[in-house]
Motif scaffolding. Structure first.
Motif, PDB file in Angstrom:
ATOM      1  N   UNK A   1       0.833  -1.198   0.000  1.00  0.00           N
ATOM      2  CA  UNK A   1       0.000   0.000   0.000  1.00  0.00           C
ATOM      3  C   UNK A   1       0.866   1.245   0.000  1.00  0.00           C
ATOM      4  N   UNK A   2       0.557   2.186  -0.896  1.00  0.00           N
ATOM      5  CA  UNK A   2       1.253   3.471  -0.953  1.00  0.00           C
ATOM      6  C   UNK A   2       0.453   4.530  -0.200  1.00  0.00           C
ATOM      7  N   UNK A   3       1.054   5.700  -0.019  1.00  0.00           N
ATOM      8  CA  UNK A   3       0.372   6.747   0.754  1.00  0.00           C
ATOM      9  C   UNK A   3      -0.435   7.704  -0.118  1.00  0.00           C
ATOM     10  N   UNK A   4      -0.715   7.315  -1.382  1.00  0.00           N
ATOM     11  CA  UNK A   4      -1.508   8.172  -2.275  1.00  0.00           C
ATOM     12  C   UNK A   4      -2.721   7.436  -2.828  1.00  0.00           C
ATOM     13  N   UNK A   5      -3.289   6.546  -2.016  1.00  0.00           N
ATOM     14  CA  UNK A   5      -4.477   5.768  -2.402  1.00  0.00           C
ATOM     15  C   UNK A   5      -4.195   4.870  -3.602  1.00  0.00           C
ATOM     16  N   UNK A   6      -2.979   4.338  -3.688  1.00  0.00           N
ATOM     17  CA  UNK A   6      -2.639   3.337  -4.694  1.00  0.00           C
ATOM     18  C   UNK A   6      -1.969   2.155  -4.009  1.00  0.00           C
ATOM     19  N   UNK A   7      -1.884   1.063  -4.745  1.00  0.00           N
ATOM     20  CA  UNK A   7      -1.265  -0.140  -4.198  1.00  0.00           C
ATOM     21  C   UNK A   7      -0.443  -0.795  -5.302  1.00  0.00           C
ATOM     22  N   UNK A   8       0.784  -1.193  -4.963  1.00  0.00           N
ATOM     23  CA  UNK A   8       1.656  -1.912  -5.911  1.00  0.00           C
ATOM     24  C   UNK A   8       1.400  -3.405  -5.754  1.00  0.00           C
ATOM     25  N   UNK A   9       1.034  -4.047  -6.862  1.00  0.00           N
ATOM     26  CA  UNK A   9       0.722  -5.478  -6.834  1.00  0.00           C
ATOM     27  C   UNK A   9       1.672  -6.220  -7.768  1.00  0.00           C
TER      28      UNK A   9
ATOM     29  N   UNK B   1       7.576 -11.112 -17.446  1.00  0.00           N
ATOM     30  CA  UNK B   1       7.983 -12.359 -18.112  1.00  0.00           C
ATOM     31  C   UNK B   1       6.727 -13.175 -18.377  1.00  0.00           C
ATOM     32  N   UNK B   2       6.777 -14.004 -19.452  1.00  0.00           N
ATOM     33  CA  UNK B   2       5.626 -14.866 -19.769  1.00  0.00           C
ATOM     34  C   UNK B   2       6.149 -16.025 -20.610  1.00  0.00           C
ATOM     35  N   UNK B   3       6.401 -17.142 -19.936  1.00  0.00           N
ATOM     36  CA  UNK B   3       7.068 -18.256 -20.606  1.00  0.00           C
ATOM     37  C   UNK B   3       6.460 -19.575 -20.143  1.00  0.00           C
ATOM     38  N   UNK B   4       6.217 -20.459 -21.117  1.00  0.00           N
ATOM     39  CA  UNK B   4       5.583 -21.745 -20.799  1.00  0.00           C
ATOM     40  C   UNK B   4       6.472 -22.637 -19.924  1.00  0.00           C
ATOM     41  N   UNK B   5       7.761 -22.382 -19.977  1.00  0.00           N
ATOM     42  CA  UNK B   5       8.692 -23.257 -19.249  1.00  0.00           C
ATOM     43  C   UNK B   5       9.133 -22.684 -17.909  1.00  0.00           C
ATOM     44  N   UNK B   6       9.191 -21.353 -17.809  1.00  0.00           N
ATOM     45  CA  UNK B   6       9.707 -20.747 -16.576  1.00  0.00           C
ATOM     46  C   UNK B   6       8.642 -19.997 -15.769  1.00  0.00           C
ATOM     47  N   UNK B   7       7.462 -19.819 -16.358  1.00  0.00           N
ATOM     48  CA  UNK B   7       6.406 -19.115 -15.636  1.00  0.00           C
ATOM     49  C   UNK B   7       6.288 -17.661 -16.065  1.00  0.00           C
ATOM     50  N   UNK B   8       5.604 -16.863 -15.248  1.00  0.00           N
ATOM     51  CA  UNK B   8       5.348 -15.463 -15.618  1.00  0.00           C
ATOM     52  C   UNK B   8       5.329 -14.587 -14.381  1.00  0.00           C
ATOM     53  N   UNK B   9       5.601 -13.317 -14.630  1.00  0.00           N
ATOM     54  CA  UNK B   9       5.539 -12.340 -13.555  1.00  0.00           C
ATOM     55  C   UNK B   9       4.856 -11.084 -14.094  1.00  0.00           C
ATOM     56  N   UNK B  10       3.889 -10.567 -13.340  1.00  0.00           N
ATOM     57  CA  UNK B  10       3.166  -9.362 -13.759  1.00  0.00           C
ATOM     58  C   UNK B  10       3.119  -8.382 -12.592  1.00  0.00           C
ATOM     59  N   UNK B  11       3.073  -7.103 -12.928  1.00  0.00           N
ATOM     60  CA  UNK B  11       2.966  -6.098 -11.875  1.00  0.00           C
ATOM     61  C   UNK B  11       1.998  -4.998 -12.316  1.00  0.00           C
ATOM     62  N   UNK B  12       1.434  -4.345 -11.333  1.00  0.00           N
ATOM     63  CA  UNK B  12       0.522  -3.241 -11.611  1.00  0.00           C
ATOM     64  C   UNK B  12       0.459  -2.336 -10.386  1.00  0.00           C
ATOM     65  N   UNK B  13       0.166  -1.080 -10.631  1.00  0.00           N
ATOM     66  CA  UNK B  13      -0.149  -0.146  -9.545  1.00  0.00           C
ATOM     67  C   UNK B  13      -1.596   0.282  -9.745  1.00  0.00           C
ATOM     68  N   UNK B  14      -2.443  -0.078  -8.809  1.00  0.00           N
ATOM     69  CA  UNK B  14      -3.871   0.203  -8.981  1.00  0.00           C
ATOM     70  C   UNK B  14      -4.368   1.198  -7.929  1.00  0.00           C
ATOM     71  N   UNK B  15      -5.491   1.839  -8.260  1.00  0.00           N
ATOM     72  CA  UNK B  15      -6.115   2.799  -7.350  1.00  0.00           C
ATOM     73  C   UNK B  15      -6.980   2.077  -6.334  1.00  0.00           C
ATOM     74  N   UNK B  16      -6.897   2.517  -5.089  1.00  0.00           N
ATOM     75  CA  UNK B  16      -7.736   1.966  -4.027  1.00  0.00           C
ATOM     76  C   UNK B  16      -8.831   2.969  -3.665  1.00  0.00           C
ATOM     77  N   UNK B  17      -9.685   2.553  -2.770  1.00  0.00           N
ATOM     78  CA  UNK B  17     -10.768   3.447  -2.342  1.00  0.00           C
ATOM     79  C   UNK B  17     -10.190   4.704  -1.684  1.00  0.00           C
ATOM     80  N   UNK B  18     -10.861   5.851  -1.875  1.00  0.00           N
ATOM     81  CA  UNK B  18     -10.415   7.074  -1.198  1.00  0.00           C
ATOM     82  C   UNK B  18     -10.436   6.880   0.321  1.00  0.00           C
ATOM     83  N   UNK B  19      -9.605   7.630   1.016  1.00  0.00           N
ATOM     84  CA  UNK B  19      -9.532   7.525   2.474  1.00  0.00           C
ATOM     85  C   UNK B  19      -9.738   8.898   3.099  1.00  0.00           C
TER      86      UNK B  19
END
Length: 448
Positions: free
Chosen positions: A7-15, A96-114
């Motif tokens: 969780x970040x301090x600007x109503x976003x979250x790194x996933x 990354x996205x590979x049938x043999x080694x797997x995958x990794x994804x990331x995103x920063x999304x908006x959370x509910x206002x506080x």
């Protein structure tokens, strides 16, 4: 699948999400199945080719589809596990996205206002209390009197007088331009306060079927019609009917005709009570708004920027609709005003931020103080709303069901209850008695 969320301090979250090779292969398999219905493979009808053949033909071309399938399923599985929920589907980046080694994804999304609230009892407001004078009552009765006016057609030889009602045919043009081809028709009440100053002197003394051309110069400042301000307009007016307007005398008979009151004093008492209620409710609402403004000043908000951007567009569209302006973009609207888009957008953005703040403020107050609305209160809300609209409650409820607006009205009644709670909780100084003139300035936003 493994994940981390910060969780970040600007109503976003790194996933960040880590997928196994098996999960990637499963996603590819579903993508091939979806594509099998459309891909053309010689010797097979669409959707009938073996999946391994579809896979051989398509190869990695379905990678984007496979990634989307995997991410959508991941968010469905993760949603309940996330401490800070996204307010919309995150936009992922595949590292990354590979049938043999797997995958990794990331995103920063908006959370509910506080929001962090102050103690409501520390908020101070100055309520206003209406003081109704005899002159206010008389003015109200005179308004009723005008609505009960009786119009009698005047003879052809009788001239137009100061309080007459006219039916006219007319056309007009700006000096130096041509008249339009067709005349317009309308009614004109002599002596009406909204008439341009000095305009009606041109009509005094005219008679039935008489036509007159005259030039009228509008004041340099004329808010009622800014486009006419300072212009000299040539009018051609034909009087097609003249009515003498008479008003009933304000007495006991008048009171009886208005609403069956026994006498004039009873009607005055009713009128005073109505004015106290109307102004009282309006001033209480204004005081409640003042309370919210003070609460907002003392609160701490964390609102995603994207939410303010979305709400800015909504506020702008509502503004255009309310004033009957043609549909256009905010940037084009700024050009029409001759202003920078940034300046115009900022004004709508401030209004949008205020709307969001007020909304989440009310939700937070409801949560903190466990304010809910019962079915009985919903029914009472419909009764009150229907009375205000002058229709039966059942008629309103049928229309609400037809428009599928039950949630809107339930929220409205809940927010009304929250408003009442807030007004009761904040500290109120002794009410300040004000006149109707002062009240009208306050309620119209013209208070100094």
């Amino acid at each position: 699948m493994e994940f981390t969320a910060k969780k970040n301090n600007n109503a976003t979250c790194d996933l960040s999400i880590q997928f196994s090779a098996e999960e990637v292969r499963t996603a590819y398999g579903k993508a091939y199945q979806n594509a099998a219905e459309k891909v053309k493979i010689p010797g097979f009808r669409p959707g009938k080719a073996p999946l391994n053949m579809v896979e051989k033909v398509l190869g990695d071309s379905v990678m984007d589809d496979a990634a989307n399938i995997m991410l959508n399923q991941a968010m469905a599985d993760l949603f309940d596990k996330l401490e800070h929920k996204p307010i919309r589907l995150p936009q992922f980046q595949m590292e990354t996205f590979d049938k043999n080694t797997g995958a990794k994804a990331k995103a920063t999304y908006d959370t509910k206002p506080e929001v962090t609230l102050p103690k409501l009892k520390k908020i101070k407001i100055q309520p206003k209390e209406i003081k109704i004078s005899d002159a206010d009552i008389q003015k109200e009765l005179e308004g009723i009197q005008k609505n009960m006016a009786r119009n009698s057609l005047k003879e052809e030889s009788e001239p137009v007088e100061a309080a007459d009602l006219l039916e006219i045919n007319y056309k007009f043009k700006e000096t130096g331009k041509e008249y339009p081809e067709q005349n317009q028709t309308g009614k004109f009440q002599m002596g009406a306060p909204q008439n341009p100053p000095g305009f009606e002197t041109n009509l005094l003394g005219m008679k039935l079927n008489e036509t007159k051309e005259f030039t009228f110069t509008y004041p340099d400042v004329y808010p009622a019609s800014p486009e006419s301000a300072g212009k000299s307009i040539i009018y051609t007016v034909t009087v097609t009917a003249v009515y003498k307007v008479t008003y009933p005398e304000i007495n006991d008979d008048f009171a009886s005709e208005v609403d069956g009151s026994a006498n004039l004093q009873e009607l005055k008492d009713k009128t005073k009570k109505q004015l106290v209620e109307i102004f009282g409710n309006a001033l209480t609402k204004r005081a409640t708004d003042d309370a919210y403004n003070e609460i907002i000043k003392e609160s701490k908000f964390i609102i995603p920027e994207s939410l303010i951007v979305e709400e800015t567009e909504t506020v702008f569209k509502n503004f255009m609709r309310e004033f009957g302006l043609p549909v256009t973009s905010l940037s084009d609207y700024a050009k029409r005003l001759g202003k920078e888009e940034k300046e115009v957008r900022e004004s709508f953005s401030k209004a949008a931020e205020k709307r969001i703040q007020t909304y989440i403020l009310k939700q937070k107050i409801a949560d903190d103080h466990k304010i809910q609305i019962s079915e009985e209160e919903v029914e009472a809300g419909y009764e009150k709303e229907a009375t205000a609209q002058g229709i039966p409650a059942e008629t309103l409820k049928k229309e609400v069901q037809k428009q599928k607006a039950e949630t809107y009205y339930r929220d409205k009644f809940l927010f009304d209850k929250i408003d009442e709670f807030v007004y009761a909780e904040v500290e109120k100084k002794s009410p300040k008695a004000i006149s109707t003139e002062e009240a009208e300035k306050i309620l119209s936003g013209k208070e100094e």
